[in-house]
Design an enzyme around this catalytic site. Structure first.
Site, mmCIF file in Angstrom:
data_model
loop_
_atom_site.group_PDB
_atom_site.id
_atom_site.type_symbol
_atom_site.label_atom_id
_atom_site.label_comp_id
_atom_site.label_asym_id
_atom_site.label_seq_id
_atom_site.Cartn_x
_atom_site.Cartn_y
_atom_site.Cartn_z
ATOM 1 N N SER A 19 58.759 60.871 16.690
ATOM 2 C CA SER A 19 58.159 60.488 17.959
ATOM 3 C C SER A 19 57.258 59.295 17.666
ATOM 4 O O SER A 19 56.377 59.374 16.812
ATOM 5 C CB SER A 19 57.339 61.656 18.518
ATOM 6 O OG SER A 19 56.657 61.231 19.669
ATOM 7 N N HIS A 74 43.442 39.482 56.740
ATOM 8 C CA HIS A 74 43.418 39.297 55.283
ATOM 9 C C HIS A 74 43.173 40.624 54.564
ATOM 10 O O HIS A 74 43.894 40.999 53.640
ATOM 11 C CB HIS A 74 42.322 38.288 54.928
ATOM 12 C CG HIS A 74 42.188 38.043 53.464
ATOM 13 N ND1 HIS A 74 41.290 38.727 52.687
ATOM 14 C CD2 HIS A 74 42.862 37.213 52.638
ATOM 15 C CE1 HIS A 74 41.399 38.328 51.431
ATOM 16 N NE2 HIS A 74 42.351 37.405 51.374
ATOM 17 N N LYS A 112 58.200 29.975 50.379
ATOM 18 C CA LYS A 112 58.117 29.513 51.754
ATOM 19 C C LYS A 112 59.133 28.405 52.015
ATOM 20 O O LYS A 112 59.900 28.471 52.979
ATOM 21 C CB LYS A 112 56.695 29.004 52.021
ATOM 22 C CG LYS A 112 56.280 29.052 53.456
ATOM 23 C CD LYS A 112 54.846 28.554 53.631
ATOM 24 C CE LYS A 112 53.808 29.591 53.227
ATOM 25 N NZ LYS A 112 52.444 29.045 53.186
ATOM 26 N N GLY A 170 46.865 34.099 51.105
ATOM 27 C CA GLY A 170 45.505 33.606 51.207
ATOM 28 C C GLY A 170 45.038 32.761 50.044
ATOM 29 O O GLY A 170 43.909 32.300 50.028
ATOM 30 N N ARG A 185 51.633 22.845 53.969
ATOM 31 C CA ARG A 185 51.601 24.256 53.574
ATOM 32 C C ARG A 185 51.936 24.413 52.104
ATOM 33 O O ARG A 185 52.751 23.670 51.566
ATOM 34 C CB ARG A 185 52.625 25.047 54.400
ATOM 35 C CG ARG A 185 52.651 24.679 55.857
ATOM 36 C CD ARG A 185 53.778 25.340 56.625
ATOM 37 N NE ARG A 185 53.640 26.780 56.672
ATOM 38 C CZ ARG A 185 54.551 27.585 57.214
ATOM 39 N NH1 ARG A 185 55.676 27.087 57.718
ATOM 40 N NH2 ARG A 185 54.362 28.886 57.236
ATOM 41 N N TYR A 212 64.026 59.940 24.573
ATOM 42 C CA TYR A 212 63.109 60.280 25.663
ATOM 43 C C TYR A 212 61.829 59.452 25.586
ATOM 44 O O TYR A 212 61.527 58.858 24.552
ATOM 45 C CB TYR A 212 62.760 61.780 25.638
ATOM 46 C CG TYR A 212 61.906 62.199 24.472
ATOM 47 C CD1 TYR A 212 60.518 62.139 24.533
ATOM 48 C CD2 TYR A 212 62.493 62.667 23.291
ATOM 49 C CE1 TYR A 212 59.735 62.515 23.457
ATOM 50 C CE2 TYR A 212 61.719 63.047 22.201
ATOM 51 C CZ TYR A 212 60.333 62.968 22.287
ATOM 52 O OH TYR A 212 59.562 63.328 21.214
ATOM 53 N N CYS A 256 55.650 58.526 22.518
ATOM 54 C CA CYS A 256 54.637 59.351 23.167
ATOM 55 C C CYS A 256 53.303 58.630 23.308
ATOM 56 O O CYS A 256 52.294 59.252 23.616
ATOM 57 C CB CYS A 256 54.455 60.662 22.428
ATOM 58 S SG CYS A 256 53.774 60.448 20.782
ATOM 59 N N MET A 267 46.216 29.810 48.926
ATOM 60 C CA MET A 267 46.156 28.372 49.155
ATOM 61 C C MET A 267 46.212 28.095 50.647
ATOM 62 O O MET A 267 46.895 28.774 51.386
ATOM 63 C CB MET A 267 47.288 27.695 48.409
ATOM 64 C CG MET A 267 46.878 27.578 46.952
ATOM 65 S SD MET A 267 48.202 27.128 45.886
ATOM 66 C CE MET A 267 48.999 28.677 45.665
ATOM 67 N N ARG A 302 59.820 36.224 54.747
ATOM 68 C CA ARG A 302 59.873 36.624 53.335
ATOM 69 C C ARG A 302 60.028 38.133 53.290
ATOM 70 O O ARG A 302 59.757 38.817 54.286
ATOM 71 C CB ARG A 302 58.596 36.208 52.605
ATOM 72 C CG ARG A 302 57.366 36.889 53.167
ATOM 73 C CD ARG A 302 56.094 36.465 52.481
ATOM 74 N NE ARG A 302 54.953 36.830 53.313
ATOM 75 C CZ ARG A 302 53.802 36.192 53.352
ATOM 76 N NH1 ARG A 302 53.618 35.118 52.617
ATOM 77 N NH2 ARG A 302 52.827 36.590 54.113
#
Ligand code: ADP
Ligand code: MG
Ligand code: MG
Length: 892
Positions: free
Chosen positions: A777, A468, A26, A105, A96, A864, A844, A107, A352
């Site tokens: 693998s 909210h 902010k 929400g 703020r 992979y 994997c 703070m 933002r």
């Protein structure tokens, strides 16, 4: 001397947007907007370093902070032409909070700070509006008492309601100046009654009280929970911005609102948002009054009658659109903006990069690239891979019968079915028991976050598209319907009523977050269609990605899903599920119970045709692609029932003597099956099992080659190998069997033989294995277990303590332990390649679908990753991002 305080406003600033770590998101963006010459009320930001200092030094401030704040405040006073605490011409400020990452929400902001019994009179004279002055004062007392002094809003609500009853009015706007004055008197009395001391009158005390409260809020439970959920380290701290007030509550030419430069749900490239006339700050977000649309189109689409900002204040709206466009092209991304209009004059309070749904993220990224604002590669990096999850899951079947029980706003897209709960704690508790729940609330507040997280979906009776509930649900990827005003909740009775019907807690409802509807019962869902922007971005990602992406799949359904999602083969087909299948379990048990090899072979001959037909199905789906088949892995006792009841049932159905079953179960019992007779140890002790499996795989491959003209590429994988000689034995077994199969068929297919690396010894002696193994693998589930010596199934008991104490940063079964387990992977890759340069390498485990683990695989140079079918697109995108990052690092 450390600079603890950074000023902004009046067309310049000490900081800029790159200083988020120090100034918080902010504060950094307020500075940036000031420097861009946008109208920002002047103020200053106290850095996150002060927060860190505060907690490192017994909750005290650096010695020179006070002096620096004074200097900064002097500057603000000079720009605004008002003085903080001055009775005749008072400067008022907001206090703020702002961390590096936005924590919606978490703070709380205090507005109108600096008001007291004297300055309120000054404000009244200065504005010529006594009502406004006392309305501001009562707001300040409520906010300050709540955020700083810890009093409940309810205490003040009660007083206000009593006044409204007395006056016979229902809305706040009907209260006159003298009414607010009396409310203020009563509010102050509430504070004195609850706390035993009067409401603080000294503006400087007020300011330091608020600053301290912001720092304290960094450690409150809500903030901690949010940080845990989003992997935000505690060490970041929050900054505090103190900013001169502008007033959206100065009559009909004043307003306050929030805007997105594009639609955060759909990504549509059109200004989107809400505002309230004659209102202040959080009125919009808190859902106290229903806000109006910013644009005329928006209003028409929502079917609203109250005028949009475009219609109500066209001139300011015009300026606003200019500013908004400037911000988006400056930041090169969709912006989430807060603003206030004070008597016809526009003020920017925040910007933002906007939080967005996956759908919106895709569209915005693809659109911005098409508009030439960003490159294709930037577009790839803009979409959070794990957010794609939202798009890959079913939505409501448009053909399904829907009984709408209430309509609201389409606050966060997606569909969800679950049981009604009215309480966040209860939602969490039930979800913990594996129940799907829908949280139904009047409105949500930060205290509900854990329940929203636990719920499949959220419904609120009040609140707009930027309430909210809506903002948090979109951020979490939960479906949400907000402002469903038809729903009347009676929490005490545990019911809600809507359209004349009553629904109890525990009853099942479905919500359609894309339409804003609440539906009765469970409604049928359909698979998503992945076209348009999804396909476009995926195609871009596939161009830059180096790692191949395969899926872990054994059923035809999983294989088809995986291929549909773009899997380039199967990286792990576990054959045991084919053994567990109901239709074969009898033959499998016969095999296990056999007293000798001959008996086992007889039973195996019965299983073989099933195995072969399973592989045929799988290979047909994966024609031309590699399919890694892992031979039988679990210990044999898993196939035998254990309780007397189950044994008797099996005896009855199979005709095998119950005592024999019991005896065999006892013989097969192991103290620690995880480390017992499993994996290739089965193949070594009973080679006929693996021979049968190899034969089934290759015969299936030959058959598919014949029928489809294209052979699959089977990769036969031996599990849990530790020794070179084990691998030698298994390679010979495989090749010998293959030779026999090919001789019988008069035809052959290409195949590979390899191993899964699941043991530290296998990794360290990978060179020995590579003599015989053509691929490795990395089975990182077991490799994590064996490296740490932690059983995943038992880790739940202590893992949380490790996470809480910060000993584990993340669960190593979810995110690869790159130093330890990853270290073994690197060793194995290096030693394997030294012996066999073209040894094929893949992963994997569960980690194959985790973006940060995929980034590791890219760096380690694996060929992979293989993951569950629904994670294939996530892995494709993560692999592309990883490749781009590696390239970027090389350039540096
Ligand atoms: P959050 O992080 O919860 O969004 P903010 O600090 O942005 O909290 O404050 C919430 C709202 O308070 C803002 O959207 C804005 O409307 C109002 N607000 C904050 N500072 C000021 C100010 N200096 N003047 C007028 N309104 C303000
Ligand atoms: Mg807030
Ligand atoms: Mg804000």
């Amino acid at each position: 001397m450390t600079q603890w305080v950074y000023g902004f406003g009046g067309g310049s600033a000490d900081g800029d947007a790159s200083m988020k770590n120090l100034l918080g998101g902010k504060g950094a963006n307020l500075a940036e907007m000031s420097s861009l010459g946008l109208p920002v009320p002047p103020g200053f930001t106290i850095t996150t370093e002060v927060c860190t200092h505060y907690y490192a030094n017994g909750e005290t401030y650096p010695a020179d902070l006070e002096a620096q704040v004074k200097t900064a405040l002097d500057k603000v006073e000079a720009i605004v032409g008002k003085t903080f605490g001055d009775v005749n011409n008072p400067l008022l400020v907001s206090v703020r909070s702002g961390a590096r990452a936005s924590m919606p929400g978490m703070m709380d902001t205090v507005l109108n700070l600096g008001l007291n019994d004297q300055t309120v009179e000054g404000l009244a004279r200065l504005s010529g509006d006594r009502r406004f002055a006392f309305d501001s004062y009562r707001r300040f007392i409520t906010m300050y008492s709540n955020v700083v002094l810890g009093l409940s809003h309810d205490d003040f609500e009660e007083v206000l309601d009593a006044h409204k009853d007395r006056l016979g009015v229902s809305v706040d706007t009907d209260l006159k100046a003298e009414d607010w004055e009396r409310v203020v008197e009563d509010y102050k009395a509430v504070v004195e009654r609850e706390l035993g001391h009067p409401f603080p009158q000294d503006p400087r005390d007020q300011m330091w009280g608020a600053v301290g409260a912001v720092f304290a809020s960094w450690m409150n439970e809500r903030a901690k929970f949010y940080r845990r959920m989003h992997d935000i380290p505690e060490s970041w701290g929050t900054a505090v911005s103190v900013q001169s007030m502008v007033f959206g509550n100065m009559g009909e030419t004043s307003a306050t609102g929030v805007a997105f430069t594009r639609n955060p749900s759909t990504g549509e490239a059109r200004l989107y948002g809400e505002f309230l006339i004659n209102a202040q700050g959080e009125d919009v977000v808190a859902g106290i009054r229903t806000p109006q649309s910013l644009t005329r189109i928006g209003r028409e689409e929502m079917g609203e009658t109250a005028p949009s900002m475009e219609e109500a204040m066209p001139e300011v709206f015009g300026q606003f659109v200019e500013v908004v466009n400037k911000l988006e092209s400056h930041y090169r991304d969709m912006q989430d903006i807060e603003f206030t209009v004070e008597q016809g004059r526009l003020w920017m309070l925040q910007t933002r990069n906007g939080k967005r749904t996956a759908k919106s993220a895709l569209k915005v990224a693809v659109d911005l690239a098409a508009e030439g604002v960003i490159t294709q590669e930037e577009a790839i990096s803009r979409v959070e891979p794990s957010a794609l999850d939202q798009l890959l899951h079913p939505t409501l079947d448009p053909e399904a019968v829907r009984t709408v029980i209430a309509a609201g706003l389409p606050a966060s897209p997606g569909a969800a079915t679950g049981k009604i709960v009215f309480d966040a704690d209860e939602a969490e508790r039930l979800a913990g028991l594996g129940e799907a729940v829908i949280l139904v609330r009047e409105e949500t507040s930060p205290e509900d976050i854990h329940g929203m997280h636990a719920a499949r979906g959220i419904v609120t009776a009040r609140g707009g598209m930027t309430s909210h509930a809506a903002v948090v649900a979109r951020g979490m990827g939960r479906a949400c319907v907000s402002g469903a005003g038809e729903i009347h909740i009676d929490e005490a009775k545990g019911v809600f009523t809507a359209r004349g019907r009553t629904f109890k807690a525990g009853e099942v409802i479905t919500i359609d977050g894309s339409k804003g509807e609440v539906l009765d019962g469970a409604v049928a869902m359909i698979e998503p269609e992945l076209t348009g922007d999804f396909q476009t971005l995926m195609a871009w990602a596939d161009k830059v990605r180096r790692l191949k992406v395969r899926a872990n799949a054994e059923t035809p359904l999983d294989a088809k899903t995986a291929r549909g999602f773009g899997a380039e083969g199967i990286g792990l087909c576990r054959t045991e599920h084919m053994f567990f299948d109901d239709t074969r379990i009898a033959a499998v048990r016969e095999m296990i119970l056999a007293d000798d090899e001959a008996g086992r072979r007889t039973a195996l001959a019965k299983i073989a045709p099933f195995q072969k037909s399973d592989f045929v199905e799988l290979f047909e789906i994966m024609t031309g692609l590699p399919v890694t088949v892992r031979l039988l892995d679990p210990p044999l006792h898993e196939f035998i029932p254990h309780t007397d009841e189950d044994i008797d049932a099996l005896a009855a159905s199979s005709g095998i003597d119950a005592d024999k079953l019991k005896r065999r179960a006892k013989e097969l019992h192991e103290t620690n099956p995880m480390l017992g007779h499993r994996g290739c140890r089965l193949g070594v002790a009973y080679p006929e099992i693996y021979e049968m499996q190899v034969r089934a795989v290759l015969e299936a491959a030959l058959e598919v080659k014949k029928t489809s003209g294209q052979a699959p590429i089977p990769e036969i994988m031996h599990p849990l190998v530790a020794l070179g000689l084990e691998m030698k034995y298994l390679r010979e077994l495989t090749d010998r069997t293959a030779k026999a199969v090919f001789a019988d068929a008069g035809d052959s297919v290409e195949y590979l033989v390899g191993t899964m690396i699941e043991l530290p010894r296998a990794a360290i002696r990978a060179g020995d294995l590579a003599e015989y193994a053509q691929f490795f693998s990395f089975g990182t589930n077991d490799l994590t277990q064996t490296t740490f010596g932690i059983s995943r199934d038992d880790s739940g008991r202590f893992l949380q303590a490790y996470l809480d104490k910060g000993i584990f940063e993340t669960d190593p079964f979810v995110r690869l332990d790159q130093d330890g387990v990853g270290g073994l992977i690197e060793i194995a890759a290096e030693r394997g390649r030294a012996v066999r340069p073209d040894v094929k390498l893949g992963i994997c485990g569960e980690h194959g679908g985790d973006p940060s683990s995929i980034a590791f695989c890219e760096k380690a140079g694996l060929d992979y990753v293989s993951c569950s079918p629904y994670r294939v697109p996530i892995a494709r995108l993560a692999a592309a991002q990883a490749a781009l990052n590696v390239e970027r690092e090389k350039d540096r």
